[in-house]
Design an enzyme around this catalytic site. Sequence first.
Site, PDB file in Angstrom:
ATOM      1  N   ARG A  94      38.725 -35.557  24.282  1.00 54.89           N
ATOM      2  CA  ARG A  94      39.119 -34.392  23.487  1.00 54.89           C
ATOM      3  C   ARG A  94      40.632 -34.388  23.318  1.00 54.89           C
ATOM      4  O   ARG A  94      41.163 -33.850  22.360  1.00 54.89           O
ATOM      5  CB  ARG A  94      38.698 -33.087  24.174  1.00 54.89           C
ATOM      6  CG  ARG A  94      37.232 -32.782  24.131  1.00 54.89           C
ATOM      7  CD  ARG A  94      36.957 -31.404  24.704  1.00 54.89           C
ATOM      8  NE  ARG A  94      37.944 -30.443  24.228  1.00 54.89           N
ATOM      9  CZ  ARG A  94      38.158 -29.260  24.810  1.00 54.89           C
ATOM     10  NH1 ARG A  94      37.462 -28.899  25.882  1.00 54.89           N
ATOM     11  NH2 ARG A  94      39.066 -28.426  24.324  1.00 54.89           N
ATOM     12  N   LYS A 104      48.150 -33.161  21.016  1.00 51.89           N
ATOM     13  CA  LYS A 104      46.916 -32.408  20.694  1.00 51.89           C
ATOM     14  C   LYS A 104      47.277 -30.952  20.381  1.00 51.89           C
ATOM     15  O   LYS A 104      46.839 -30.405  19.365  1.00 51.89           O
ATOM     16  CB  LYS A 104      45.959 -32.446  21.867  1.00 51.89           C
ATOM     17  CG  LYS A 104      44.847 -31.390  21.844  1.00 51.89           C
ATOM     18  CD  LYS A 104      43.842 -31.537  22.956  1.00 51.89           C
ATOM     19  CE  LYS A 104      44.080 -30.660  24.123  1.00 51.89           C
ATOM     20  NZ  LYS A 104      43.726 -29.243  23.973  1.00 51.89           N
ATOM     21  N   ASN A 105      48.101 -30.344  21.235  1.00 55.18           N
ATOM     22  CA  ASN A 105      48.337 -28.903  21.121  1.00 55.18           C
ATOM     23  C   ASN A 105      49.366 -28.535  20.066  1.00 55.18           C
ATOM     24  O   ASN A 105      49.610 -27.343  19.833  1.00 55.18           O
ATOM     25  CB  ASN A 105      48.708 -28.327  22.494  1.00 55.18           C
ATOM     26  CG  ASN A 105      47.503 -28.383  23.441  1.00 55.18           C
ATOM     27  OD1 ASN A 105      46.370 -28.631  22.995  1.00 55.18           O
ATOM     28  ND2 ASN A 105      47.751 -28.210  24.717  1.00 55.18           N
ATOM     29  N   ASP A 112      49.291 -27.657  32.336  1.00 56.32           N
ATOM     30  CA  ASP A 112      48.479 -28.822  31.943  1.00 56.32           C
ATOM     31  C   ASP A 112      48.831 -30.072  32.745  1.00 56.32           C
ATOM     32  O   ASP A 112      48.108 -31.056  32.676  1.00 56.32           O
ATOM     33  CB  ASP A 112      48.628 -29.100  30.448  1.00 56.32           C
ATOM     34  CG  ASP A 112      47.936 -28.027  29.625  1.00 56.32           C
ATOM     35  OD1 ASP A 112      48.164 -27.961  28.411  1.00 56.32           O
ATOM     36  OD2 ASP A 112      47.184 -27.218  30.221  1.00 56.32           O
ATOM     37  N   CYS A 146      36.034 -20.994  30.222  1.00 57.32           N
ATOM     38  CA  CYS A 146      35.669 -22.368  30.587  1.00 57.32           C
ATOM     39  C   CYS A 146      35.948 -22.493  32.078  1.00 57.32           C
ATOM     40  O   CYS A 146      36.239 -21.521  32.766  1.00 57.32           O
ATOM     41  CB  CYS A 146      36.513 -23.354  29.791  1.00 57.32           C
ATOM     42  SG  CYS A 146      38.247 -23.127  30.104  1.00 57.32           S
ATOM     43  N   ARG A 164      39.811 -16.842  29.958  1.00 60.54           N
ATOM     44  CA  ARG A 164      40.437 -17.091  28.661  1.00 60.54           C
ATOM     45  C   ARG A 164      40.059 -16.025  27.627  1.00 60.54           C
ATOM     46  O   ARG A 164      39.444 -16.299  26.607  1.00 60.54           O
ATOM     47  CB  ARG A 164      40.104 -18.497  28.177  1.00 60.54           C
ATOM     48  CG  ARG A 164      40.459 -19.510  29.247  1.00 60.54           C
ATOM     49  CD  ARG A 164      40.447 -20.907  28.780  1.00 60.54           C
ATOM     50  NE  ARG A 164      41.655 -21.222  28.008  1.00 60.54           N
ATOM     51  CZ  ARG A 164      41.877 -22.443  27.510  1.00 60.54           C
ATOM     52  NH1 ARG A 164      40.984 -23.397  27.690  1.00 60.54           N
ATOM     53  NH2 ARG A 164      42.958 -22.707  26.812  1.00 60.54           N
TER      54      ARG A 164
HETATM   55  C1  EPZ Z   1      47.169 -23.277  25.224  1.00 59.14           C
HETATM   56  O1  EPZ Z   1      45.986 -22.568  25.539  1.00 59.14           O
HETATM   57  C2  EPZ Z   1      46.817 -24.746  25.401  1.00 59.14           C
HETATM   58  N1  EPZ Z   1      45.726 -25.097  24.494  1.00 59.14           N
HETATM   59  C3  EPZ Z   1      46.382 -24.999  26.845  1.00 59.14           C
HETATM   60  O2  EPZ Z   1      46.118 -26.394  26.981  1.00 59.14           O
HETATM   61  C4  EPZ Z   1      47.539 -24.618  27.771  1.00 59.14           C
HETATM   62  O3  EPZ Z   1      47.149 -24.812  29.107  1.00 59.14           O
HETATM   63  C5  EPZ Z   1      47.890 -23.142  27.532  1.00 59.14           C
HETATM   64  O4  EPZ Z   1      48.228 -22.945  26.131  1.00 59.14           O
HETATM   65  C6  EPZ Z   1      49.067 -22.681  28.383  1.00 59.14           C
HETATM   66  O5  EPZ Z   1      50.174 -23.458  28.102  1.00 59.14           O
HETATM   67  C7  EPZ Z   1      46.001 -25.347  23.190  1.00 59.14           C
HETATM   68  O6  EPZ Z   1      47.140 -25.265  22.758  1.00 59.14           O
HETATM   69  C8  EPZ Z   1      44.841 -25.724  22.310  1.00 59.14           C
HETATM   70  P1  EPZ Z   1      47.406 -19.028  26.625  1.00 59.14           P
HETATM   71  P2  EPZ Z   1      45.900 -20.982  25.223  1.00 59.14           P
HETATM   72  O7  EPZ Z   1      46.882 -18.074  25.617  1.00 59.14           O
HETATM   73  O8  EPZ Z   1      46.713 -20.653  24.042  1.00 59.14           O
HETATM   74  C9  EPZ Z   1      45.781 -15.403  29.191  1.00 59.14           C
HETATM   75  C10 EPZ Z   1      44.788 -28.278  27.354  1.00 59.14           C
HETATM   76  O9  EPZ Z   1      44.253 -28.842  28.328  1.00 59.14           O
HETATM   77  N2  EPZ Z   1      45.391 -14.790  27.924  1.00 59.14           N
HETATM   78  O10 EPZ Z   1      48.869 -19.343  26.632  1.00 59.14           O
HETATM   79  O11 EPZ Z   1      44.480 -20.603  25.243  1.00 59.14           O
HETATM   80  C11 EPZ Z   1      44.963 -16.634  29.513  1.00 59.14           C
HETATM   81  O12 EPZ Z   1      43.740 -16.280  30.122  1.00 59.14           O
HETATM   82  C12 EPZ Z   1      44.753 -26.777  27.233  1.00 59.14           C
HETATM   83  O13 EPZ Z   1      45.361 -28.870  26.423  1.00 59.14           O
HETATM   84  C13 EPZ Z   1      44.936 -13.473  27.910  1.00 59.14           C
HETATM   85  O14 EPZ Z   1      44.852 -12.835  28.948  1.00 59.14           O
HETATM   86  O15 EPZ Z   1      46.605 -20.389  26.533  1.00 59.14           O
HETATM   87  C14 EPZ Z   1      45.872 -17.397  30.446  1.00 59.14           C
HETATM   88  O16 EPZ Z   1      45.745 -16.874  31.748  1.00 59.14           O
HETATM   89  C15 EPZ Z   1      44.168 -26.106  28.480  1.00 59.14           C
HETATM   90  N3  EPZ Z   1      44.582 -12.915  26.724  1.00 59.14           N
HETATM   91  C16 EPZ Z   1      47.275 -17.067  29.913  1.00 59.14           C
HETATM   92  O17 EPZ Z   1      47.118 -15.902  29.092  1.00 59.14           O
HETATM   93  C17 EPZ Z   1      44.678 -13.603  25.538  1.00 59.14           C
HETATM   94  O18 EPZ Z   1      44.366 -13.025  24.475  1.00 59.14           O
HETATM   95  C18 EPZ Z   1      47.890 -18.171  29.063  1.00 59.14           C
HETATM   96  O19 EPZ Z   1      46.944 -18.521  28.061  1.00 59.14           O
HETATM   97  C19 EPZ Z   1      45.138 -14.932  25.571  1.00 59.14           C
HETATM   98  C20 EPZ Z   1      45.501 -15.505  26.774  1.00 59.14           C
END
Ligand code: EPZ
Length: 423
Positions: free
Chosen positions: A399, A22-23, A308, A116, A121
Amino acid sequence: MGKFRITPSGPLKGKIKIQGSKNAALPIMAAAALHDGFTIIKNCPRIKDVDNMALLLTDLGCRVFWQNQMLVIDAKDINKTVLNENISSKFRASILLLGAMVGRCNNVTVYTPGGCKIGARPIDLHIKAMTELGVLVDVKDNVLKAACDKLVAGNIIFSQKSVGATQNAILAAVFAKGKTVIKNASKEPEVKALIDALVIMGADIDITHFEDNIIEINGVSQLYDSVVEVVPDRIVLGTYMGAVLLCGGTVLFENCDIKLTRGYLDILVGMGLKVSEDENGGLLATADTRIQAIRLIKTGPYPEFPTDLQSVIMGLLSVAQGKSTLVEKVFENRLSMAKVLNDMGADIIVNNEYAYIRGVEKLRAVTAKTTDLRMAAALIIICLIATDESIIEDEYIFRGYEDIVGDLNKLGAKVLYDEAEAT
Ligand code: EPZ
């Protein structure tokens, strides 16, 4: 909202193929919007997030259609730069069209996919990346407008690792004139999958220093019609390996290799899973003893333990022999499954990002509602070893999981799904 009915299962046996990731599929679909032509995506998973990304692209003027297990995207006639708010608010990955549409049209309006259940996020890192490339970004309520006259290469240094922000930076930099350097980039396999696809499409991306979290993009003037392939989903693989640990048995994951398990294999093996590469290809996973506790597990950016799979691991540790501490370092609110497990007889104490787990022998059946797709998958496999039939109400799992019912039942489990009311 649908209902899963899970009957306690004996050992799992058989072989299955793991769906496309998916990702990895979602950022590659966004990359297709960069190119004013065809992108054919092989092994694309048939999941709701892919359907919703396809709807977003269609709404922008693309033609998107399935050809067997391949998704065909013709992005020649993109004629809109405002995303459909209703669809984009359904899934986080819609934010990836920020980078792709800035790259394609130098202009886009997206809707910030708010927080969420697993955390706030925010998207500050996404905005920083765009700004470093000369893009003006304006956010009012949940509406984000991004525009520039011309994309200019820049130096993006992320204060913390973010998979999505790294992907957005890459997407926006593909056509930016000059050399863009991204530092403290995420190096998840799904970031590498996007890079690999973009390079096939004609982008100029240097990953010499990828292991040091550095990505360098030299702007090009165009991309080309291409065929790209989605890697198997390492989180779905880890979920099903967890099911083998719980139920015992032997399962061959036909289209997977050991590299997919980097970041979590050592933990599963430490808990008692035996994994070997089958001589005909694929990964053979076997378990026949009680799960062993792991003293301390912390989630973190790749190649640390993946957040995840944290719900799956919590379930495994709840019936392990011994005590464990599980620390969720990525999302601020992703330990909520402990409540459901405690209702089943587990012994878990949660304090902020820490879960202190003392393994118990048995878990009672439960009727529960899920709050995110990874928790949903974890609960389904944990109910395979409950003392009686469990009911899991869920609206998230399709999803990300193409056919968890078919997959588990093919291995000897007894899982029924009843779409109580159409979502
Ligand atoms: C991706 O989400 C994945 N989703 C997530 O999988 C996965 O858990 C996550 O990466 C971490 O590996 C997809 O790829 C669609 P991040 P993403 O930005 O990119 C903070 C699933 O179930 N952050 O790496 O949204 C954030 O709050 C999903 O498949 C900021 O502070 O994750 C988090 O604490 C769930 N500011 C950390 O960074 C920002 O602008 C990591 O988030 C962006 C993120």
